[in-house]
Design an enzyme around this catalytic site. Structure first.
Site, PDB file in Angstrom:
ATOM      1  N   ASP A   1       5.624  -0.582   1.283  1.00  0.00           N
ATOM      2  CA  ASP A   1       4.935   0.255   2.256  1.00  0.00           C
ATOM      3  C   ASP A   1       4.764   1.675   1.719  1.00  0.00           C
ATOM      4  OD1 ASP A   1       3.991   0.590   5.078  1.00  0.00           O
ATOM      5  OD2 ASP A   1       5.641   2.025   5.135  1.00  0.00           O
TER       6      ASP A   1
ATOM      7  N   GLU B   1       1.015  -1.135  -1.306  1.00  0.00           N
ATOM      8  CA  GLU B   1       0.092  -0.580  -0.329  1.00  0.00           C
ATOM      9  C   GLU B   1      -0.328   0.787  -0.858  1.00  0.00           C
ATOM     10  OE1 GLU B   1      -0.325   0.800   4.335  1.00  0.00           O
ATOM     11  OE2 GLU B   1       1.515   1.189   3.234  1.00  0.00           O
TER      12      GLU B   1
END
Length: 695
Positions: A450, A479
């Protein structure tokens, strides 16, 4: 070993963080800049983690003095290619019914890592204007008049200029030497690059033993140490992502010509299985249904459904302790959330998925914590041991309405005041997060990382070597939004493809013709991603409005069909296949769209059965739209050398009749139904037919 790792490559003005590996929070560590270009005035600060900002092109050498010795870090800085771009918006561009304007507007974008309070647009008549020096590519800026970002406006500018070149290394034995060859390829709009080779300071290979001639590096076999790492970059107007070979004596791959063999590996390549896989993302707390609380046990009881889809990988949104439904505000990195179940129950779910032949990807959140995490509470309350655990910014830069304790404020991205950024300049934090990596890596098969763009490159390089040392098949998915090829340099295996995602949305809403799909694919090379890099192709995820909600049902199946028939790793976001319209809506079990679910099952099976859909390379196919809107139709060819398939996508309402001179058979491999005759196909959303006619 505390050596800081491989050579680093950057542009002038780009900050490069330098840190000892395998840190002990209390260890002594000192950096010295021992070489810099003649015109440079760059310096290194104090502390075990330093930042070098090259001010002129050239080679910089830094020494790290730590308890296990003195280690050298090479940093090669290249000229920056930038242009001053102008972003502007007017009051009419802002969304929201009520808008309080001001003379200045907050602006965030990739140029400031989406950090508020650092860049402001000034009012110029009816516009708010800001300029920034940006590299070639398309850039976005988001404007707001307050820190809540409830009302925003966006502007987009394109900076013309060359993309990044690419380079790939190969090796062979020749006349008693070990030879590394570099295949350097120009960017789509760039000039022919040259090659620069670099050795790795962790190895015993001496520069004096190496001969470099253009795009070839040669080492006498007897000069090879037990291990050597060779890095190379291609250099034209811009520099490439570096490629790396690891050479080990005594292996089984590649004769040296002296009777002894060496093993050659490519540490930056993704595991082979990733290119064949289909990923299924589960937003954990919405998966079990309307009236049932989602737990690990509840998900485990639904594995037969996941198995029926034919997917290979399940990506679970965060399962660690968190006060939020989405789970990204973590309060305990080492334990599971109580409402989901115990650690043992989580491992039981993983085992059940493994029994079904499905790998598990864990959502690794290490850019930030919840502000309710004890570490952040102790940090803000002035406990000395936690003073450097989180980023600190001047209170004058903070635009939130939070009355932060103390004389400064925490660093955070966007308006995420509840998830302050961890401080990777702290050895204690780096040790803490490496422990988090170690805690979960043996339980699962990969990490989806993330806010990967918020964590330093040097740390990700260490994480990669750490997890791959024991399990080369472990998957690292980044990400990075928007996508950035720098994260392919010995960091991540598979990357979010935001270009294709955005393009499929533009096609679905009718803003762009279907043919722009090829431009999105070309962007991968323009960004400079290595040919071997993996890309996740998707139409939905938990952070975006559903494609079905934004674009409608007419184009959804064509868009999904694109993700399964173009190169890359397709991802299905749970509920996408059931007709869920809400971004994080509850899974529709009893009232879902079974026909849409079956469509996804057939796509997964088709891709698994036909290698031509899993290899690189896409060739547009000439076609004529006899009936329907030509702008809503696109056709392309996929081949693995043994089989060639033609894919036709229709993003419009109803059925389009499309003629092609590349097919004889008119049976759709996806549905099994006839789709026309005499080189003409009728396509509602997607057809896939063999190409059998010679051209």
């Amino acid at each position: 070993m505390h050596h800081p790792g491989p050579p680093r490559f950057a542009t002038v003005g780009e900050s490069v963080e330098l840190a000892p590996r395998q840190p002990d929070p209390g260890m002594a560590a000192e950096w010295r800049l021992v070489e810099r270009p003649a015109a440079s005035t760059a310096t290194l600060g104090d502390g075990p983690v330093c930042h070098l900002e090259p001010d002129v092109p050239g080679v910089y050498r830094a020494e790290l003095i730590v308890p296990d010795g003195t280690h050298e870090q090479v940093i090669r800085a290249f000229p920056g290619v930038t242009e001053t771009a102008r972003f502007s918006v007017t009051a009419d561009d802002f969304d929201g019914d009520e808008l309080t304007v001001a003379d200045r507007a907050i602006v965030i974008g990739t140029f400031n890592d989406f950090t508020m309070g650092t860049h402001w647009a000034e009012r110029d008549g009816d516009e708010w204007v800001i300029e920034a020096d940006l590299p070639p590519g398309t850039h976005h800026a988001i404007f707001s008049f307050d820190g809540s970002f409830e009302s925003t406006a966006t502007d987009e500018v394109t900076v013309e200029g060359p993309g990044r070149p690419r380079v790939e290394l190969t090796s062979q034995a020749e006349d008693g030497d070990f030879v590394v060859s570099a295949d350097a390829r120009a960017a789509p709009s760039g000039s022919e690059p040259e090659v620069e080779f670099y050795l790795d300071g962790r190895d015993a290979l001496e520069e004096s033993a190496v001969t470099i001639d253009g795009d070839e590096l040669r080492v006498p076999h007897e000069a090879l140490p037990e291990m050597a790492r060779v890095h190379a970059v291609a250099v034209a107007e811009r520099h490439s992502v570096a490629d790396t070979l690891v050479v080990e004596r005594g292996g089984e791959n590649g004769e040296t010509g002296t009777g002894e063999t060496v093993s050659v590996s490519r540490p930056a390549d993704p595991p082979a299985w990733a290119g064949d896989a289909t990923i299924y993302e589960i937003f954990v707390r919405s998966f079990a249904g309307e009236t049932v609380d989602t737990t690990f046990e509840a998900i485990e009881r639904r594995v037969p459904y996941i198995e029926s889809l034919g997917v290979d990988v399940v990506w679970l949104t965060p399962v660690q302790a968190s006060p939020t439904r989405h789970g990204y505000h973590i309060t305990d990195f080492f334990d599971t959330a109580e409402d989901l179940g115990t650690r043992e129950e989580f491992e039981s779910l993983v085992d059940r998925l493994h029994d079904a032949g499905i790998r598990v990807v864990f959502d690794l959140v290490i850019n930030h914590s919840s502000r309710d995490h004890p570490a952040f509470q102790l940090h803000r309350a002035g406990v000395p041991e936690y003073a450097d655990y989180y980023e600190r910014i001047p209170v004058s830069q903070d635009v939130s309405d939070v009355d932060w304790a103390g004389t400064d404020a925490p660093g955070y991205y966007f308006n995420w005041t509840r998830i302050p950024n961890l401080n990777y300049d702290s050895l204690a934090v780096r040790r803490w997060m490496l422990d988090v990596v170690d805690e979960w890596r043996d339980v699962v098969d990969g990490f989806r990382c993330d806010v990967a763009w918020g964590v330093p490159h040097g740390f990700w390089k260490e994480v990669r070597e750490r997890v791959k040392a024991d399990d080369p098949e472990f998957l690292l998915l980044d990400e990075t939004v928007p996508r950035d090829a720098a994260f392919a340099e010995n960091e991540f295996d598979v990357h979010y493809d935001t270009d294709l995602f955005d393009t499929l949305r533009d096609i679905g809403t009718g803003e762009e013709p279907a043919s722009v799909l090829f431009e999105a694919l070309d962007a991968t090379a323009e960004h400079g991603y290595p040919d071997r890099a993996g890309h996740m192709r998707y139409v939905d995820n938990h952070d975006e409005d559903r494609y079905l909600d934004e674009c409608g049902a007419a184009s959804l199946q064509a868009a999904v069909g694109a993700t399964f028939t173009l190169p890359g790793t397709p991802m299905v976001y749970a509920g996408q296949e059931r007709g869920v319209e809400q971004q994080r809506g509850t899974m529709r079990w009893h009232d879902g769209d079974n026909a849409l679910t079956d469509f996804h099952r057939r796509l997964v099976a088709l891709r698994a059965d036909h290698a031509a859909l899993r290899v690189p390379g896409v060739c547009p196919v000439a076609h004529t739209v006899e009936t329907g809107d030509a702008d809503r139709v696109v056709a392309y060819e996929r081949t693995d050398g043994d089989e060639t398939l033609v894919v036709v996508l229709h993003f419009g309402d109803g059925t389009a009749k499309v003629s092609l001179d590349t097919i004889d058979e008119e049976t759709d491999l996806l549905s099994g139904n006839p789709v026309g005759g005499d080189g003409t196909v009728e396509v509602g959303d997607i057809v896939v037919v063999p190409a059998t006619r010679e051209r």
